[in-house]
Design a protein around this motif. Structure first.
Motif, PDB file in Angstrom:
ATOM      1  N   THR A 127       0.852  -1.194   0.000  1.00 31.14           N
ATOM      2  CA  THR A 127       0.000   0.000   0.000  1.00 31.14           C
ATOM      3  C   THR A 127       0.885   1.241   0.000  1.00 31.14           C
ATOM      4  OG1 THR A 127      -0.103  -0.007   2.430  1.00 31.14           O
ATOM      5  CG2 THR A 127      -1.893  -1.120   1.230  1.00 31.14           C
ATOM      6  N   HIS A 128       0.300   2.336  -0.431  1.00 35.14           N
ATOM      7  CA  HIS A 128       1.035   3.599  -0.408  1.00 35.14           C
ATOM      8  C   HIS A 128       0.101   4.695   0.083  1.00 35.14           C
ATOM      9  CE1 HIS A 128      -1.222   4.559  -4.054  1.00 35.14           C
ATOM     10  NE2 HIS A 128      -0.710   5.771  -4.038  1.00 35.14           N
ATOM     11  N   GLY A 129       0.689   5.759   0.543  1.00 35.56           N
ATOM     12  CA  GLY A 129      -0.078   6.883   1.053  1.00 35.56           C
ATOM     13  C   GLY A 129       0.629   8.193   0.753  1.00 35.56           C
ATOM     14  N   LEU A 130      -0.160   9.263   0.681  1.00 37.34           N
ATOM     15  CA  LEU A 130       0.373  10.594   0.413  1.00 37.34           C
ATOM     16  C   LEU A 130       0.053  11.511   1.580  1.00 37.34           C
ATOM     17  CD1 LEU A 130      -0.061   9.347  -2.558  1.00 37.34           C
ATOM     18  CD2 LEU A 130      -0.090  11.723  -3.315  1.00 37.34           C
ATOM     19  N   SER A 131       0.962  12.402   1.855  1.00 37.21           N
ATOM     20  CA  SER A 131       0.740  13.428   2.864  1.00 37.21           C
ATOM     21  C   SER A 131       1.160  14.769   2.279  1.00 37.21           C
ATOM     22  CB  SER A 131       1.541  13.135   4.140  1.00 37.21           C
ATOM     23  OG  SER A 131       1.341  14.168   5.088  1.00 37.21           O
ATOM     24  N   LEU A 132       0.221  15.713   2.266  1.00 41.85           N
ATOM     25  CA  LEU A 132       0.475  17.034   1.709  1.00 41.85           C
ATOM     26  C   LEU A 132       0.304  18.067   2.813  1.00 41.85           C
ATOM     27  CD1 LEU A 132      -1.159  15.198  -0.552  1.00 41.85           C
ATOM     28  CD2 LEU A 132      -0.856  17.238  -1.936  1.00 41.85           C
ATOM     29  N   SER A 133       1.183  19.027   2.852  1.00 38.00           N
ATOM     30  CA  SER A 133       1.100  20.085   3.854  1.00 38.00           C
ATOM     31  C   SER A 133      -0.099  20.982   3.560  1.00 38.00           C
ATOM     32  CB  SER A 133       2.385  20.914   3.852  1.00 38.00           C
ATOM     33  OG  SER A 133       2.529  21.585   2.608  1.00 38.00           O
ATOM     34  N   PRO A 134      -0.600  21.698   4.560  1.00 45.94           N
ATOM     35  CA  PRO A 134      -1.747  22.588   4.340  1.00 45.94           C
ATOM     36  C   PRO A 134      -1.495  23.611   3.231  1.00 45.94           C
ATOM     37  CG  PRO A 134      -1.371  22.291   6.689  1.00 45.94           C
ATOM     38  CD  PRO A 134      -0.218  21.636   5.988  1.00 45.94           C
ATOM     39  N   GLY A 135      -0.246  24.059   3.089  1.00 44.19           N
ATOM     40  CA  GLY A 135       0.051  25.044   2.047  1.00 44.19           C
ATOM     41  C   GLY A 135      -0.165  24.501   0.643  1.00 44.19           C
ATOM     42  N   ILE A 136       0.092  23.197   0.449  1.00 42.84           N
ATOM     43  CA  ILE A 136      -0.131  22.586  -0.863  1.00 42.84           C
ATOM     44  C   ILE A 136      -1.624  22.500  -1.151  1.00 42.84           C
ATOM     45  CG2 ILE A 136       0.179  20.502  -2.231  1.00 42.84           C
ATOM     46  CD1 ILE A 136       2.726  22.072  -1.854  1.00 42.84           C
ATOM     47  N   TRP A 137      -2.419  22.158  -0.146  1.00 47.41           N
ATOM     48  CA  TRP A 137      -3.870  22.100  -0.342  1.00 47.41           C
ATOM     49  C   TRP A 137      -4.430  23.482  -0.665  1.00 47.41           C
ATOM     50  CZ3 TRP A 137      -6.830  17.941  -0.976  1.00 47.41           C
ATOM     51  CH2 TRP A 137      -6.376  16.708  -0.530  1.00 47.41           C
ATOM     52  N   THR A 155      -2.524   3.478 -10.696  1.00 51.33           N
ATOM     53  CA  THR A 155      -1.244   2.943 -11.170  1.00 51.33           C
ATOM     54  C   THR A 155      -0.738   1.836 -10.252  1.00 51.33           C
ATOM     55  OG1 THR A 155      -0.672   5.077 -12.166  1.00 51.33           O
ATOM     56  CG2 THR A 155       1.122   3.532 -11.780  1.00 51.33           C
ATOM     57  N   MET A 156      -0.816   2.063  -8.941  1.00 53.97           N
ATOM     58  CA  MET A 156      -0.325   1.059  -7.993  1.00 53.97           C
ATOM     59  C   MET A 156      -1.226  -0.166  -7.940  1.00 53.97           C
ATOM     60  SD  MET A 156       2.532   2.116  -6.915  1.00 53.97           S
ATOM     61  CE  MET A 156       2.789   0.932  -5.606  1.00 53.97           C
ATOM     62  N   ALA A 157      -2.468  -0.044  -8.437  1.00 58.19           N
ATOM     63  CA  ALA A 157      -3.393  -1.180  -8.432  1.00 58.19           C
ATOM     64  C   ALA A 157      -3.104  -2.172  -9.559  1.00 58.19           C
ATOM     65  CB  ALA A 157      -4.833  -0.682  -8.541  1.00 58.19           C
ATOM     66  N   GLU A 158      -2.198  -1.837 -10.461  1.00 60.27           N
ATOM     67  CA  GLU A 158      -1.849  -2.747 -11.558  1.00 60.27           C
ATOM     68  C   GLU A 158      -0.883  -3.821 -11.032  1.00 60.27           C
ATOM     69  OE1 GLU A 158      -0.273  -0.260 -14.609  1.00 60.27           O
ATOM     70  OE2 GLU A 158      -2.141   0.836 -14.925  1.00 60.27           O
ATOM     71  N   LYS A 159      -1.426  -4.786 -10.314  1.00 60.28           N
ATOM     72  CA  LYS A 159      -0.612  -5.787  -9.627  1.00 60.28           C
ATOM     73  C   LYS A 159       0.144  -6.707 -10.589  1.00 60.28           C
ATOM     74  CE  LYS A 159      -2.260  -4.368  -5.670  1.00 60.28           C
ATOM     75  NZ  LYS A 159      -1.433  -3.650  -4.666  1.00 60.28           N
ATOM     76  N   ASN A 160      -0.279  -6.723 -11.842  1.00 58.60           N
ATOM     77  CA  ASN A 160       0.417  -7.584 -12.806  1.00 58.60           C
ATOM     78  C   ASN A 160       1.752  -7.009 -13.240  1.00 58.60           C
ATOM     79  OD1 ASN A 160      -1.017  -5.506 -14.056  1.00 58.60           O
ATOM     80  ND2 ASN A 160      -1.018  -6.563 -16.024  1.00 58.60           N
ATOM     81  N   GLN A 161       2.010  -5.741 -12.898  1.00 68.06           N
ATOM     82  CA  GLN A 161       3.269  -5.090 -13.241  1.00 68.06           C
ATOM     83  C   GLN A 161       4.275  -5.241 -12.105  1.00 68.06           C
ATOM     84  OE1 GLN A 161       4.031  -3.734 -16.144  1.00 68.06           O
ATOM     85  NE2 GLN A 161       1.972  -4.011 -17.016  1.00 68.06           N
ATOM     86  N   PRO A 162       5.569  -5.339 -12.433  1.00 63.83           N
ATOM     87  CA  PRO A 162       6.592  -5.412 -11.373  1.00 63.83           C
ATOM     88  C   PRO A 162       6.543  -4.172 -10.480  1.00 63.83           C
ATOM     89  CG  PRO A 162       7.519  -5.997 -13.507  1.00 63.83           C
ATOM     90  CD  PRO A 162       6.145  -5.462 -13.777  1.00 63.83           C
ATOM     91  N   LEU A 163       6.971  -4.354  -9.237  1.00 63.07           N
ATOM     92  CA  LEU A 163       6.912  -3.268  -8.265  1.00 63.07           C
ATOM     93  C   LEU A 163       7.723  -2.065  -8.724  1.00 63.07           C
ATOM     94  CD1 LEU A 163       6.064  -2.133  -5.548  1.00 63.07           C
ATOM     95  CD2 LEU A 163       8.016  -3.332  -4.507  1.00 63.07           C
ATOM     96  N   GLU A 164       8.886  -2.271  -9.283  1.00 59.46           N
ATOM     97  CA  GLU A 164       9.720  -1.155  -9.722  1.00 59.46           C
ATOM     98  C   GLU A 164       9.003  -0.312 -10.768  1.00 59.46           C
ATOM     99  OE1 GLU A 164      14.325  -0.502 -11.052  1.00 59.46           O
ATOM    100  OE2 GLU A 164      13.165  -2.010 -12.156  1.00 59.46           O
ATOM    101  N   ILE A 165       8.329  -0.958 -11.701  1.00 60.55           N
ATOM    102  CA  ILE A 165       7.613  -0.226 -12.753  1.00 60.55           C
ATOM    103  C   ILE A 165       6.458   0.563 -12.149  1.00 60.55           C
ATOM    104  CG2 ILE A 165       6.181  -0.491 -14.808  1.00 60.55           C
ATOM    105  CD1 ILE A 165       7.917  -2.814 -15.641  1.00 60.55           C
ATOM    106  N   ARG A 166       5.732  -0.068 -11.236  1.00 57.32           N
ATOM    107  CA  ARG A 166       4.596   0.637 -10.615  1.00 57.32           C
ATOM    108  C   ARG A 166       5.060   1.856  -9.822  1.00 57.32           C
ATOM    109  NH1 ARG A 166       1.356  -2.774  -6.888  1.00 57.32           N
ATOM    110  NH2 ARG A 166       3.190  -4.122  -6.681  1.00 57.32           N
ATOM    111  N   LEU A 167       6.111   1.668  -9.028  1.00 57.50           N
ATOM    112  CA  LEU A 167       6.602   2.780  -8.213  1.00 57.50           C
ATOM    113  C   LEU A 167       7.155   3.906  -9.074  1.00 57.50           C
ATOM    114  CD1 LEU A 167       8.406   0.917  -5.278  1.00 57.50           C
ATOM    115  CD2 LEU A 167       6.254   2.186  -5.182  1.00 57.50           C
ATOM    116  N   SER A 168       7.974   3.577 -10.046  1.00 56.99           N
ATOM    117  CA  SER A 168       8.581   4.617 -10.885  1.00 56.99           C
ATOM    118  C   SER A 168       7.528   5.342 -11.721  1.00 56.99           C
ATOM    119  CB  SER A 168       9.639   3.999 -11.799  1.00 56.99           C
ATOM    120  OG  SER A 168       9.067   3.026 -12.662  1.00 56.99           O
TER     121      SER A 168
END
Length: 237
Positions: free
Chosen positions: A107-117, A135-148
């Motif tokens: 799993t992955h998560g994002l955190s944005l500061s109030p100034g970005i919002w 993009t990260m839900a495409e489990k058929n792709q290698p992890l490196e490809i999904r992350l990059s």
């Protein structure tokens, strides 16, 4: 009920010690903005992503972070980890974006500061997050490809949002300038018209209030009459 002063000092000391101890458990901020404990990224991909992060940092004038770990602490979610690391790596309320990935739960998560919002529309940020999830839900792709791919697309989208923000600011400034000029001209013309109207109205009032009086004339008694004639007044149109 107020607490004694020594209890307040003890509580403050314990709280500060706990915060310091918690901060010591956190990893230091990576110099290039990218931390990969999973070793999912090859050296070539890591170098390219680090360069993309540096470019995005310059474009946004904000901190951009990416971290990938192998596990989460007990009771900690990926979103909580992302927020904690962002606040630790970018203290003082600096604008920052942190992307965190956990390999154990994939799993992955994002955190944005109030100034970005505040900087970008909420709908655009929500769309950005949804794209990263797809993009990260495409489990058929290698992890490196999904992350990059996920991180690369996010960095490009952020730079696009920043360009749109600058263009919108310039457009609004020019539009506001034209509106101000039009308003000033209209205000000046309206003031001149009202002044002229007031002058004409005042002139009409003066003319309406103008009165004419017969001249005072002393006429002697004629033929024994006390109010004899002798003065003729004629008024022509």
């Amino acid at each position: 009920m107020k607490r004694p002063l020594h209890q307040v000092w003890i509580f403050s000391f314990v709280l500060a010690f706990a915060l310091k101890a918690a901060a010591q458990d956190l990893p230091p901020a990576p110099a290039d903005g990218l931390r990969d404990d999973t070793r999912a990224l090859s050296p070539e991909v890591r170098a390219r992503l680090a360069q993309d992060i540096a470019t995005c940092r310059t474009a946004l004038d904000a901190d951009i972070w990416f971290t990938a770990g192998t596990f989460l602490k007990s009771g900690q979610s990926i979103r909580l980890q992302a927020r904690t690391l962002r606040q630790h790596w970018s203290p003082g309320g600096r604008d920052a974006i942190l992307v965190a990935y956990d390999r154990s739960s994939d799993t992955h998560g994002l955190s944005l500061s109030p100034g970005i919002w505040e900087r970008y529309p909420s709908a655009e940020i929500t769309t950005l997050i949804q794209r990263s999830m797809a993009t990260m839900a495409e489990k058929n792709q290698p992890l490196e490809i999904r992350l990059s791919r996920m991180l690369g697309q996010m960095l490009q989208n952020l730079q696009t949002l920043e360009k749109q923000r600058h263009q919108s600011a310039l457009t609004l400034s020019r539009h506001h300038l034209r509106l101000a000029q039009t308003f000033a001209i209209g205000l000046g013309g309206g003031g001149l018209f009202l002044a002229l109207l007031g002058f004409l109205s005042r002139r009409q009032d003066v003319q309406a209030a103008w009165q004419s009086y017969f001249p005072s004339a002393h006429v002697g008694i004629r033929f024994g009459a006390p109010h004899g004639g002798g003065v003729i007044v004629e008024k022509s149109p």
